[in-house]
Design a protein around this motif. Structure first.
Motif, mmCIF file in Angstrom:
data_model
loop_
_atom_site.group_PDB
_atom_site.id
_atom_site.type_symbol
_atom_site.label_atom_id
_atom_site.label_comp_id
_atom_site.label_asym_id
_atom_site.label_seq_id
_atom_site.Cartn_x
_atom_site.Cartn_y
_atom_site.Cartn_z
ATOM 1 N N PRO A 213 0.825 -1.215 0.000
ATOM 2 C CA PRO A 213 0.000 0.000 0.000
ATOM 3 C C PRO A 213 0.855 1.259 0.000
ATOM 4 O O PRO A 213 2.009 1.262 0.443
ATOM 5 C CB PRO A 213 -0.801 -0.136 1.311
ATOM 6 N N ALA A 214 0.271 2.352 -0.468
ATOM 7 C CA ALA A 214 1.031 3.591 -0.682
ATOM 8 C C ALA A 214 1.674 4.103 0.594
ATOM 9 O O ALA A 214 2.754 4.716 0.545
ATOM 10 C CB ALA A 214 0.109 4.661 -1.270
ATOM 11 N N PHE A 215 1.053 3.854 1.758
ATOM 12 C CA PHE A 215 1.607 4.354 3.015
ATOM 13 C C PHE A 215 3.019 3.841 3.247
ATOM 14 O O PHE A 215 3.896 4.588 3.712
ATOM 15 C CB PHE A 215 0.714 3.940 4.185
ATOM 16 N N PHE A 216 3.270 2.575 2.918
ATOM 17 C CA PHE A 216 4.586 2.001 3.178
ATOM 18 C C PHE A 216 5.641 2.595 2.245
ATOM 19 O O PHE A 216 6.805 2.718 2.624
ATOM 20 C CB PHE A 216 4.532 0.483 3.044
ATOM 21 N N GLY A 217 5.237 2.959 1.040
ATOM 22 C CA GLY A 217 6.166 3.645 0.160
ATOM 23 C C GLY A 217 6.564 4.997 0.713
ATOM 24 O O GLY A 217 7.735 5.400 0.630
ATOM 25 N N TRP A 218 5.587 5.700 1.317
ATOM 26 C CA TRP A 218 5.907 6.983 1.938
ATOM 27 C C TRP A 218 6.808 6.787 3.152
ATOM 28 O O TRP A 218 7.802 7.491 3.318
ATOM 29 C CB TRP A 218 4.615 7.679 2.366
ATOM 30 N N PHE A 219 6.479 5.808 3.982
ATOM 31 C CA PHE A 219 7.252 5.597 5.206
ATOM 32 C C PHE A 219 8.674 5.150 4.891
ATOM 33 O O PHE A 219 9.605 5.437 5.663
ATOM 34 C CB PHE A 219 6.557 4.560 6.091
ATOM 35 N N SER A 220 8.852 4.475 3.766
ATOM 36 C CA SER A 220 10.190 3.997 3.422
ATOM 37 C C SER A 220 11.175 5.139 3.225
ATOM 38 O O SER A 220 12.390 4.948 3.345
ATOM 39 C CB SER A 220 10.137 3.149 2.148
ATOM 40 N N GLU A 221 10.671 6.340 2.911
ATOM 41 C CA GLU A 221 11.565 7.475 2.706
ATOM 42 C C GLU A 221 12.206 7.921 4.013
ATOM 43 O O GLU A 221 13.307 8.478 4.017
ATOM 44 C CB GLU A 221 10.789 8.642 2.071
ATOM 45 N N ILE A 222 11.514 7.720 5.150
ATOM 46 C CA ILE A 222 12.068 8.135 6.438
ATOM 47 C C ILE A 222 12.554 6.953 7.256
ATOM 48 O O ILE A 222 13.181 7.134 8.304
ATOM 49 C CB ILE A 222 11.027 8.931 7.255
ATOM 50 N N SER A 223 12.290 5.744 6.788
ATOM 51 C CA SER A 223 12.713 4.561 7.527
ATOM 52 C C SER A 223 14.164 4.230 7.193
ATOM 53 O O SER A 223 14.523 4.119 6.018
ATOM 54 C CB SER A 223 11.827 3.364 7.176
ATOM 55 N N PRO A 224 15.020 4.058 8.190
ATOM 56 C CA PRO A 224 16.417 3.727 7.879
ATOM 57 C C PRO A 224 16.586 2.332 7.296
ATOM 58 O O PRO A 224 17.528 2.077 6.550
ATOM 59 C CB PRO A 224 17.105 3.836 9.249
ATOM 60 N N PHE A 225 15.654 1.414 7.611
ATOM 61 C CA PHE A 225 15.814 0.023 7.207
ATOM 62 C C PHE A 225 15.859 -0.122 5.697
ATOM 63 O O PHE A 225 16.627 -0.906 5.152
ATOM 64 C CB PHE A 225 14.678 -0.807 7.808
ATOM 65 N N ARG A 226 15.015 0.626 4.996
ATOM 66 C CA ARG A 226 14.968 0.528 3.520
ATOM 67 C C ARG A 226 16.337 0.883 2.915
ATOM 68 O O ARG A 226 16.850 0.182 2.035
ATOM 69 C CB ARG A 226 13.885 1.453 2.984
ATOM 70 N N HIS A 227 16.943 1.965 3.405
ATOM 71 C CA HIS A 227 18.234 2.387 2.874
ATOM 72 C C HIS A 227 19.347 1.435 3.301
ATOM 73 O O HIS A 227 20.299 1.195 2.539
ATOM 74 C CB HIS A 227 18.529 3.805 3.342
ATOM 75 N N ILE A 228 19.231 0.898 4.508
ATOM 76 C CA ILE A 228 20.229 -0.073 4.982
ATOM 77 C C ILE A 228 20.239 -1.305 4.085
ATOM 78 O O ILE A 228 21.297 -1.825 3.716
ATOM 79 C CB ILE A 228 19.955 -0.440 6.450
ATOM 80 N N ILE A 229 19.050 -1.797 3.718
ATOM 81 C CA ILE A 229 18.969 -2.964 2.839
ATOM 82 C C ILE A 229 19.548 -2.647 1.465
ATOM 83 O O ILE A 229 20.260 -3.460 0.872
ATOM 84 C CB ILE A 229 17.516 -3.449 2.717
ATOM 85 N N ASP A 230 19.273 -1.450 0.951
ATOM 86 C CA ASP A 230 19.836 -1.068 -0.346
ATOM 87 C C ASP A 230 21.364 -1.118 -0.309
ATOM 88 O O ASP A 230 22.013 -1.600 -1.251
ATOM 89 C CB ASP A 230 19.370 0.339 -0.726
ATOM 90 N N GLY A 231 21.947 -0.616 0.780
ATOM 91 C CA GLY A 231 23.393 -0.647 0.897
ATOM 92 C C GLY A 231 23.940 -2.058 1.012
ATOM 93 O O GLY A 231 24.965 -2.398 0.404
ATOM 94 N N THR A 232 23.256 -2.900 1.789
ATOM 95 C CA THR A 232 23.705 -4.289 1.944
ATOM 96 C C THR A 232 23.582 -5.046 0.633
ATOM 97 O O THR A 232 24.458 -5.843 0.275
ATOM 98 C CB THR A 232 22.892 -4.988 3.039
ATOM 99 N N ARG A 233 22.505 -4.831 -0.108
ATOM 100 C CA ARG A 233 22.345 -5.463 -1.423
ATOM 101 C C ARG A 233 23.499 -5.083 -2.343
ATOM 102 O O ARG A 233 24.038 -5.914 -3.080
ATOM 103 C CB ARG A 233 21.020 -5.032 -2.054
ATOM 104 N N SER A 234 23.841 -3.802 -2.318
ATOM 105 C CA SER A 234 24.926 -3.352 -3.176
ATOM 106 C C SER A 234 26.218 -4.086 -2.849
ATOM 107 O O SER A 234 26.950 -4.510 -3.751
ATOM 108 C CB SER A 234 25.122 -1.838 -3.008
#
Length: 434
Positions: free
Chosen positions: A341-362
């Motif tokens: 749902p759209a709310f989680f896409g919005w929350f992902s911008e302020i959630s550190p976990f989303r960016h942490i996973i992006d870095g680990t994937r890289s």
């Protein structure tokens, strides 16, 4: 006297029960809302479309017809972008697309061989390439969504070719061939390394780092408080009450932060050692260690700041929701954000976990490419850790200036005998229970 027993008092049991019930309603609302219907929530999943330059000098135009059918049939679920093979390689390396559809160079020539009068026939193949680094669910969603789109494009192409020559009815063999004029196969654009958990190892590695920071803060807080004599420490049946040490909130926060930051590189090294023993590989182990250290320190510092601001009870609730519950669903680690749902896409911008996973994937899947999420992850971790530290420092400094917010124990009825007939406990009475 008819004094009410403390455990039976409403103030003792009502608040914990209400908080647990509220948490029981919030957690399934968060986890299930974001995961029960990924296909129904799918919006704008980025997909590449590669049309190789056609060979064979035919005028069929089938490749362009299929490409148009894919674009028209994508709907709101897929965001299709035409690109070359070089563009696709870059997009995969930077983790900007979930996959791609490739129409081969001999497509028009092979389709022409299915028409009446051809000497030999060749059924062409359209390939769905998946970005394996995005995980199995993302790959499955991509294939499951694209396959019916391609089948509809194939049906439309077959009808178009059959209707193009109405003078004579084509032979039955050609009708059968044109009923499904091309095959569909799927495969990873580039396979993941061994022991990658089908693209989930980055998610779980990141989760371990976040939990180490979050749980580490939950451990450091009470252990330091008990060492300072602010609360008793318990190990099984043993209870120790150390002499109270008068120290400010700010100094306590700084001490707790220093302890956690000191433990972060050791914890990061332990995680890597276990991961390496289990076969996990990374492009650069030193960078991964530095990155993991920064993540643990940043999350732990921010969690300590929340504890300092709200206390251990409400602080634990807020930390659980922000750093774990909401963060997991909005991380894109298991379910793509485009399928939530759209709310989680919005929350992902302020959630550190989303960016942490992006870095680990890289670091685990994309050779440590900065453009594949590592650069933004470093920025997010540094910014989040700094904001958490400033929050904790500011809150504890402000609380320390208000006498009513003092953490120092105070006697409720100083220098008088209490209603129970006992003298109030003085600081000098607090001794270690051996």
């Amino acid at each position: 006297m008819n004094a009410r027993r403390p455990l039976a008092a409403r103030g003792t049991w009502l608040a914990p029960i209400l908080l647990i019930v509220c948490l029981a309603a919030v957690l399934p609302a968060v986890y299930l809302a974001g995961t029960v219907d990924p296909r129904g929530h799918l919006r704008n999943l980025p997909v590449g479309l590669v049309i190789e330059p056609q060979t064979g000098m035919t005028q069929v135009g089938a490749a362009e017809s299929v490409a148009t059918g894919i674009e028209d049939g994508a709907g709101v679920a897929l965001a299709v972008t035409r690109m070359s093979h070089d563009d696709l390689a870059t997009a995969i390396r930077e983790d900007r697309v979930a996959g791609a559809v490739v129409i081969p160079a001999d497509f028009d020539h092979s389709i022409a061989s299915l028409l009446p009068g051809a000497v030999s026939t060749t059924v062409p193949t359209v390939t769905i390439l998946t970005n394996a680094g995005d995980g199995g669910l993302s790959n499955g969603l991509l294939v499951a969504t694209l396959t019916p789109v391609l089948h509809r494009a194939a049906d439309a192409l077959g009808d178009q070719l059959l209707d193009s020559d109405t003078a004579t009815a084509p032979p039955a063999a050609n009708v059968a061939l044109l009923s499904q004029p091309f095959d569909i196969v799927s495969r990873p654009y580039e396979p993941l390394p061994d022991h990658a958990g089908m693209g989930t190892s980055a998610f779980y590695y990141s989760l371990i780092l976040v939990l180490l920071g979050f749980i580490g803060a939950s451990l450091v807080g009470p252990l330091v408080d008990s060492a300072l004599g602010f609360i008793p420490s318990e190990i099984g049946p043993l209870v120790a009450r150390r002499p109270y040490t008068a120290i400010s909130r700010r100094s306590t926060f700084l001490g707790k932060t220093a302890i956690l930051v000191t433990a972060a590189p050791l914890a990061a090294a332990a995680v890597q050692l276990v991961a390496a023993l289990l076969g996990v590989t990374a492009a650069d182990w030193i960078t991964l260690w530095l990155y993991s250290t920064a993540v643990i320190a940043a999350i732990g510092t921010s969690a300590l700041a929340v504890f300092a601001a709200l206390g251990p009870g409400f602080g634990a609730l807020v930390n659980t929701l922000f750093f774990v519950a909401l963060a997991m669903v909005s991380s894109g680690g298991t379910v793509p954000l485009e399928a939530t749902p759209a709310f989680f896409g919005w929350f992902s911008e302020i959630s550190p976990f989303r960016h942490i996973i992006d870095g680990t994937r890289s670091l685990l899947y994309f050779d440590g490419d900065a453009t594949a999420g590592l650069r933004s992850a470093w920025i997010s971790v540094a910014l989040g850790g700094a904001l958490g530290f400033l929050l904790g420092l500011g809150v504890t400094t402000a609380y320390g200036r208000v006498h009513a917010f003092s953490r120092h124990p105070r006697d409720p009825v100083p220098d008088r005998i209490t209603a129970t007939g006992h003298r109030p406990l003085d600081h000098s009475d607090i001794k270690e229970n051996r």
